[in-house]
Design a protein around this motif. Structure first.
Motif, PDB file in Angstrom:
ATOM      1  N   LEU A 107       0.830  -1.209   0.000  1.00 16.58           N
ATOM      2  CA  LEU A 107       0.000   0.000   0.000  1.00 16.58           C
ATOM      3  C   LEU A 107       0.864   1.259   0.000  1.00 16.58           C
ATOM      4  O   LEU A 107       0.591   2.200  -0.743  1.00 16.58           O
ATOM      5  CB  LEU A 107      -0.930   0.002   1.220  1.00 16.58           C
ATOM      6  N   PHE A 108       1.890   1.275   0.811  1.00 14.90           N
ATOM      7  CA  PHE A 108       2.785   2.431   0.875  1.00 14.90           C
ATOM      8  C   PHE A 108       3.457   2.656  -0.476  1.00 14.90           C
ATOM      9  O   PHE A 108       3.529   3.780  -0.971  1.00 14.90           O
ATOM     10  CB  PHE A 108       3.832   2.235   1.969  1.00 14.90           C
ATOM     11  N   LEU A 130      -2.580   0.348   9.117  1.00 17.97           N
ATOM     12  CA  LEU A 130      -2.313  -1.065   9.389  1.00 17.97           C
ATOM     13  C   LEU A 130      -1.340  -1.246  10.552  1.00 17.97           C
ATOM     14  O   LEU A 130      -1.220  -2.345  11.096  1.00 17.97           O
ATOM     15  CB  LEU A 130      -1.774  -1.762   8.141  1.00 17.97           C
ATOM     16  N   ARG A 131      -0.669  -0.197  10.936  1.00 19.28           N
ATOM     17  CA  ARG A 131       0.246  -0.255  12.087  1.00 19.28           C
ATOM     18  C   ARG A 131      -0.504  -0.676  13.349  1.00 19.28           C
ATOM     19  O   ARG A 131      -0.041  -1.524  14.105  1.00 19.28           O
ATOM     20  CB  ARG A 131       0.898   1.108  12.269  1.00 19.28           C
ATOM     21  N   ASP A 187       4.958  -3.868  15.813  1.00 21.18           N
ATOM     22  CA  ASP A 187       4.794  -2.481  15.369  1.00 21.18           C
ATOM     23  C   ASP A 187       5.630  -2.243  14.121  1.00 21.18           C
ATOM     24  O   ASP A 187       6.858  -2.223  14.184  1.00 21.18           O
ATOM     25  CB  ASP A 187       5.231  -1.545  16.497  1.00 21.18           C
ATOM     26  N   PHE A 188       4.948  -2.099  12.978  1.00 17.18           N
ATOM     27  CA  PHE A 188       5.615  -1.886  11.697  1.00 17.18           C
ATOM     28  C   PHE A 188       5.346  -0.466  11.229  1.00 17.18           C
ATOM     29  O   PHE A 188       4.211  -0.124  10.927  1.00 17.18           O
ATOM     30  CB  PHE A 188       5.099  -2.857  10.632  1.00 17.18           C
ATOM     31  N   GLY A 189       6.388   0.361  11.147  1.00 17.60           N
ATOM     32  CA  GLY A 189       6.235   1.710  10.625  1.00 17.60           C
ATOM     33  C   GLY A 189       6.122   1.673   9.110  1.00 17.60           C
ATOM     34  O   GLY A 189       6.923   1.026   8.436  1.00 17.60           O
ATOM     35  N   ALA A 190       5.128   2.327   8.565  1.00 16.20           N
ATOM     36  CA  ALA A 190       4.915   2.329   7.111  1.00 16.20           C
ATOM     37  C   ALA A 190       6.107   2.960   6.401  1.00 16.20           C
ATOM     38  O   ALA A 190       6.626   3.976   6.835  1.00 16.20           O
ATOM     39  CB  ALA A 190       3.638   3.088   6.763  1.00 16.20           C
ATOM     40  N   GLY A 191       6.547   2.337   5.313  1.00 12.70           N
ATOM     41  CA  GLY A 191       7.628   2.884   4.497  1.00 12.70           C
ATOM     42  C   GLY A 191       8.878   2.037   4.478  1.00 12.70           C
ATOM     43  O   GLY A 191       9.837   2.359   3.786  1.00 12.70           O
ATOM     44  N   GLY A 223      11.210   0.471  12.202  1.00 12.09           N
ATOM     45  CA  GLY A 223      10.959   1.841  11.796  1.00 12.09           C
ATOM     46  C   GLY A 223      10.645   1.978  10.318  1.00 12.09           C
ATOM     47  O   GLY A 223      10.915   1.092   9.518  1.00 12.09           O
ATOM     48  N   PHE A 224      10.103   3.120   9.966  1.00 12.58           N
ATOM     49  CA  PHE A 224       9.603   3.358   8.613  1.00 12.58           C
ATOM     50  C   PHE A 224      10.696   3.400   7.556  1.00 12.58           C
ATOM     51  O   PHE A 224      10.417   3.234   6.383  1.00 12.58           O
ATOM     52  CB  PHE A 224       8.775   4.650   8.575  1.00 12.58           C
ATOM     53  N   GLY A 225      11.926   3.596   7.907  1.00 14.62           N
ATOM     54  CA  GLY A 225      13.001   3.694   6.918  1.00 14.62           C
ATOM     55  C   GLY A 225      13.880   2.459   6.838  1.00 14.62           C
ATOM     56  O   GLY A 225      14.898   2.450   6.145  1.00 14.62           O
ATOM     57  N   LEU A 226      13.508   1.389   7.514  1.00 13.55           N
ATOM     58  CA  LEU A 226      14.307   0.174   7.550  1.00 13.55           C
ATOM     59  C   LEU A 226      14.354  -0.488   6.175  1.00 13.55           C
ATOM     60  O   LEU A 226      13.365  -0.522   5.454  1.00 13.55           O
ATOM     61  CB  LEU A 226      13.705  -0.795   8.566  1.00 13.55           C
ATOM     62  N   VAL A 227      15.525  -1.033   5.818  1.00 10.49           N
ATOM     63  CA  VAL A 227      15.689  -1.784   4.576  1.00 10.49           C
ATOM     64  C   VAL A 227      16.160  -3.186   4.956  1.00 10.49           C
ATOM     65  O   VAL A 227      17.169  -3.333   5.654  1.00 10.49           O
ATOM     66  CB  VAL A 227      16.719  -1.123   3.631  1.00 10.49           C
ATOM     67  N   ILE A 228      15.417  -4.190   4.510  1.00  9.02           N
ATOM     68  CA  ILE A 228      15.723  -5.582   4.833  1.00  9.02           C
ATOM     69  C   ILE A 228      15.872  -6.351   3.531  1.00  9.02           C
ATOM     70  O   ILE A 228      15.015  -6.275   2.651  1.00  9.02           O
ATOM     71  CB  ILE A 228      14.602  -6.210   5.690  1.00  9.02           C
ATOM     72  N   GLY A 229      16.939  -7.130   3.419  1.00  5.76           N
ATOM     73  CA  GLY A 229      17.191  -7.937   2.227  1.00  5.76           C
ATOM     74  C   GLY A 229      16.365  -9.205   2.194  1.00  5.76           C
ATOM     75  O   GLY A 229      15.395  -9.364   2.933  1.00  5.76           O
ATOM     76  N   ASP A 230      16.769 -10.145   1.346  1.00  4.72           N
ATOM     77  CA  ASP A 230      16.066 -11.411   1.175  1.00  4.72           C
ATOM     78  C   ASP A 230      16.496 -12.412   2.250  1.00  4.72           C
ATOM     79  O   ASP A 230      17.640 -12.418   2.692  1.00  4.72           O
ATOM     80  CB  ASP A 230      16.383 -12.011  -0.199  1.00  4.72           C
TER      81      ASP A 230
END
Length: 194
Positions: free
Chosen positions: A59-60, A71-72, A82-86, A104-111
């Motif tokens: 959605l984001f 959805l948070r 708690d999942f921050g959108a983005g 947090g909303f700026g987190l980047v997670i790989g595979d």
């Protein structure tokens, strides 16, 4: 060597593809179908958390920011996460025990990243001033984050690295490193596939 996780490739995947990739981490090798997902949700709380996170992520990405943010609360109520959108999350994300996970909303997670319960990945500064960018962690492919670990600010968790339970990560973790403690220090290594 690239420092960014492969989640940029998953930015093109749809909701179903992302959820099915997560299901495959919990129950590998099965047929990918929504019936299989629905049959597994009652016994795999991480899969329910994944559905909420993936809906929020898609959605984001589609520009429905307000709906993604709503959805948070659903994640908090249904699974205690708690999942921050983005955030950007790659394929095959596994939350073995989603209760207490805060990202947090700026987190980047790989595979193929795995989170245990209570993991927190948040900004370094809670009281950011206007114009001050918040930095969030980048977690590379195949990393494992132990229970109640805290990732502070813009740290990079390397490919196939492991963060031990209750660790506080304040600086980058090398590919294949095993870290633990508060602050986290390297105590060993893991094999990094080529």
């Amino acid at each position: 060597m690239s420092t960014a996780p492969a989640s940029s490739a998953s930015d093109q995947l749809g909701f179903s593809q992302l959820v099915f990739s997560d299901l495959d981490r919990y129950r590998p090798g099965g047929r990918q179908s929504w019936l299989r997902v629905l049959l597994r949700v009652p016994s795999i709380p991480g899969l329910l958390a994944s559905i909420i996170l993936r809906a929020q992520q898609c959605l984001f990405r589609a520009g429905h920011v307000r709906l993604a943010q709503s959805l948070r609360t659903l994640g908090n109520v249904l699974v205690g996460a708690d999942f921050g959108a983005g955030m950007r999350v790659g394929r095959g994300f596994m939350m073995a025990h989603p209760v207490g996970v805060t990202i947090g909303f700026g987190l980047v997670i790989g595979d193929d990243v795995t989170f245990a319960g209570g993991v927190t990945a948040a900004a370094r500064h809670y009281d950011a001033k206007p114009g001050q960018d918040q930095e969030f962690a980048t977690i590379c492919d195949g990393a494992v984050i132990g229970a109640n670990a805290v990732l502070v600010g813009g740290v990079r968790i390397g490919r196939h690295a492991m963060v031990g339970a209750n660790s506080v990560v304040l600086k980058d973790v090398a590919d294949g490193a095993v870290v633990m403690g508060s602050p986290a220090r390297q105590v060993g290594t893991r094999e990094v596939p080529t």
